[in-house]
Design a protein around this motif. Sequence first.
Motif, PDB file in Angstrom:
ATOM      1  N   ALA A 278       0.827  -1.205   0.000  1.00 36.92           N
ATOM      2  CA  ALA A 278       0.000   0.000   0.000  1.00 36.92           C
ATOM      3  C   ALA A 278       0.864   1.259   0.000  1.00 36.92           C
ATOM      4  CB  ALA A 278      -0.935  -0.011   1.207  1.00 36.92           C
ATOM      5  N   ALA A 279       1.947   1.241   0.777  1.00 35.37           N
ATOM      6  CA  ALA A 279       2.853   2.393   0.828  1.00 35.37           C
ATOM      7  C   ALA A 279       3.530   2.612  -0.519  1.00 35.37           C
ATOM      8  CB  ALA A 279       3.895   2.200   1.924  1.00 35.37           C
ATOM      9  N   LYS A 280       3.933   1.528  -1.186  1.00 32.49           N
ATOM     10  CA  LYS A 280       4.553   1.653  -2.507  1.00 32.49           C
ATOM     11  C   LYS A 280       3.583   2.273  -3.508  1.00 32.49           C
ATOM     12  CE  LYS A 280       7.707  -2.300  -2.473  1.00 32.49           C
ATOM     13  NZ  LYS A 280       7.940  -3.600  -3.133  1.00 32.49           N
TER      14      LYS A 280
ATOM     15  N   ALA B  53      20.617  -3.534   3.663  1.00 33.76           N
ATOM     16  CA  ALA B  53      19.650  -4.110   4.604  1.00 33.76           C
ATOM     17  C   ALA B  53      18.221  -3.748   4.207  1.00 33.76           C
ATOM     18  CB  ALA B  53      19.952  -3.634   6.026  1.00 33.76           C
ATOM     19  N   ALA B  54      17.989  -2.491   3.848  1.00 33.24           N
ATOM     20  CA  ALA B  54      16.647  -2.062   3.451  1.00 33.24           C
ATOM     21  C   ALA B  54      16.200  -2.775   2.173  1.00 33.24           C
ATOM     22  CB  ALA B  54      16.611  -0.547   3.264  1.00 33.24           C
ATOM     23  N   ALA B  55      17.105  -2.906   1.211  1.00 35.44           N
ATOM     24  CA  ALA B  55      16.764  -3.576  -0.052  1.00 35.44           C
ATOM     25  C   ALA B  55      16.426  -5.045   0.196  1.00 35.44           C
ATOM     26  CB  ALA B  55      17.906  -3.443  -1.055  1.00 35.44           C
ATOM     27  N   LEU B  56      17.230  -5.714   0.998  1.00 27.89           N
ATOM     28  CA  LEU B  56      16.976  -7.134   1.280  1.00 27.89           C
ATOM     29  C   LEU B  56      15.689  -7.327   2.074  1.00 27.89           C
ATOM     30  CD1 LEU B  56      20.590  -8.373   2.141  1.00 27.89           C
ATOM     31  CD2 LEU B  56      19.280  -8.773   0.031  1.00 27.89           C
ATOM     32  N   LEU B  57      15.460  -6.476   3.064  1.00 29.74           N
ATOM     33  CA  LEU B  57      14.226  -6.582   3.839  1.00 29.74           C
ATOM     34  C   LEU B  57      12.996  -6.302   2.975  1.00 29.74           C
ATOM     35  CD1 LEU B  57      15.295  -4.916   7.202  1.00 29.74           C
ATOM     36  CD2 LEU B  57      14.649  -7.306   6.838  1.00 29.74           C
ATOM     37  N   GLY B  58      13.101  -5.294   2.119  1.00 29.52           N
ATOM     38  CA  GLY B  58      11.980  -4.964   1.233  1.00 29.52           C
ATOM     39  C   GLY B  58      11.651  -6.099   0.282  1.00 29.52           C
ATOM     40  N   GLU B  59      12.673  -6.709  -0.271  1.00 30.60           N
ATOM     41  CA  GLU B  59      12.434  -7.819  -1.207  1.00 30.60           C
ATOM     42  C   GLU B  59      11.944  -9.062  -0.475  1.00 30.60           C
ATOM     43  OE1 GLU B  59      12.131  -7.364  -4.453  1.00 30.60           O
ATOM     44  OE2 GLU B  59      12.588  -5.308  -3.863  1.00 30.60           O
ATOM     45  N   ALA B  60      12.437  -9.297   0.747  1.00 26.31           N
ATOM     46  CA  ALA B  60      11.928 -10.421   1.540  1.00 26.31           C
ATOM     47  C   ALA B  60      10.443 -10.223   1.830  1.00 26.31           C
ATOM     48  CB  ALA B  60      12.718 -10.549   2.842  1.00 26.31           C
ATOM     49  N   TRP B  61      10.055  -8.982   2.131  1.00 21.02           N
ATOM     50  CA  TRP B  61       8.646  -8.670   2.383  1.00 21.02           C
ATOM     51  C   TRP B  61       7.824  -8.883   1.108  1.00 21.02           C
ATOM     52  CZ3 TRP B  61       7.174  -3.970   5.873  1.00 21.02           C
ATOM     53  CH2 TRP B  61       5.830  -4.024   6.211  1.00 21.02           C
ATOM     54  N   ASP B  62       8.356  -8.460  -0.031  1.00 22.68           N
ATOM     55  CA  ASP B  62       7.672  -8.688  -1.315  1.00 22.68           C
ATOM     56  C   ASP B  62       7.464 -10.181  -1.571  1.00 22.68           C
ATOM     57  OD1 ASP B  62       7.445  -6.006  -1.914  1.00 22.68           O
ATOM     58  OD2 ASP B  62       9.088  -5.986  -3.366  1.00 22.68           O
ATOM     59  N   ILE B  63       8.495 -10.994  -1.305  1.00 19.43           N
ATOM     60  CA  ILE B  63       8.391 -12.438  -1.504  1.00 19.43           C
ATOM     61  C   ILE B  63       7.330 -13.012  -0.567  1.00 19.43           C
ATOM     62  CG2 ILE B  63       9.623 -14.631  -1.176  1.00 19.43           C
ATOM     63  CD1 ILE B  63      12.161 -13.113  -2.195  1.00 19.43           C
ATOM     64  N   ARG B  64       7.338 -12.573   0.690  1.00 17.13           N
ATOM     65  CA  ARG B  64       6.349 -13.032   1.654  1.00 17.13           C
ATOM     66  C   ARG B  64       4.936 -12.682   1.195  1.00 17.13           C
ATOM     67  NH1 ARG B  64       3.060 -10.711   4.167  1.00 17.13           N
ATOM     68  NH2 ARG B  64       2.129 -11.050   6.143  1.00 17.13           N
ATOM     69  N   ASP B  65       4.751 -11.456   0.689  1.00 17.81           N
ATOM     70  CA  ASP B  65       3.437 -11.037   0.204  1.00 17.81           C
ATOM     71  C   ASP B  65       2.993 -11.882  -0.983  1.00 17.81           C
ATOM     72  OD1 ASP B  65       3.266  -9.102   2.144  1.00 17.81           O
ATOM     73  OD2 ASP B  65       3.704  -7.416   0.800  1.00 17.81           O
ATOM     74  N   ARG B  66       3.917 -12.198  -1.887  1.00 19.48           N
ATOM     75  CA  ARG B  66       3.563 -13.035  -3.046  1.00 19.48           C
ATOM     76  C   ARG B  66       3.154 -14.432  -2.606  1.00 19.48           C
ATOM     77  NH1 ARG B  66       8.435 -11.788  -5.395  1.00 19.48           N
ATOM     78  NH2 ARG B  66       8.393  -9.624  -5.971  1.00 19.48           N
ATOM     79  N   ILE B  67       3.891 -14.988  -1.673  1.00 16.62           N
ATOM     80  CA  ILE B  67       3.562 -16.321  -1.169  1.00 16.62           C
ATOM     81  C   ILE B  67       2.190 -16.304  -0.489  1.00 16.62           C
ATOM     82  CG2 ILE B  67       4.199 -18.074   0.543  1.00 16.62           C
ATOM     83  CD1 ILE B  67       7.157 -17.413  -0.151  1.00 16.62           C
ATOM     84  N   ALA B  68       1.943 -15.282   0.331  1.00 20.65           N
ATOM     85  CA  ALA B  68       0.668 -15.177   1.036  1.00 20.65           C
ATOM     86  C   ALA B  68      -0.501 -14.996   0.077  1.00 20.65           C
ATOM     87  CB  ALA B  68       0.716 -14.017   2.032  1.00 20.65           C
ATOM     88  N   SER B  69      -0.254 -14.399  -1.076  1.00 21.28           N
ATOM     89  CA  SER B  69      -1.309 -14.162  -2.069  1.00 21.28           C
ATOM     90  C   SER B  69      -1.352 -15.245  -3.141  1.00 21.28           C
ATOM     91  CB  SER B  69      -1.092 -12.805  -2.744  1.00 21.28           C
ATOM     92  OG  SER B  69      -1.122 -11.771  -1.806  1.00 21.28           O
TER      93      SER B  69
END
Length: 108
Positions: free
Chosen positions: A6-8, A53-69
């Motif tokens: 949502a923030a993106k 760190a921010a890039a890796l955390l952001g992409e990990a969150w993106d991967i988590r969101d894709r898996i959840a969806s």
Amino acid sequence: MSALQAAKLWLIGLTGLGKDALHIYVGLALFLGSAVLFKWSLASWKPWAIVLAAALLGEAWDIRDRIASDMALDLAGDWHDIWNTLFWPSVLALLARYRGLAAISAVK
């Protein structure tokens, strides 16, 4: 939709920038902002590590969101985003370290 997604979308709508451009701007803002805030030299590894760190955390969150969806993973796209975020901070850090550019080697 997660808070990150949502923030993106909000940032894309607010700035009119594309997703790739946002990665570049966020990477530069984190790199330069952390150097100024913590009075670190741009030649130091610390501002670059903040961006990593921010890039890796952001992409990990993106991967988590894709898996959840139940969406397909896009690891090549995730790598592209990490590379895109780190490119200019890496260039600036290397210039500050190895070219002795006094103007960017110490942000005070």
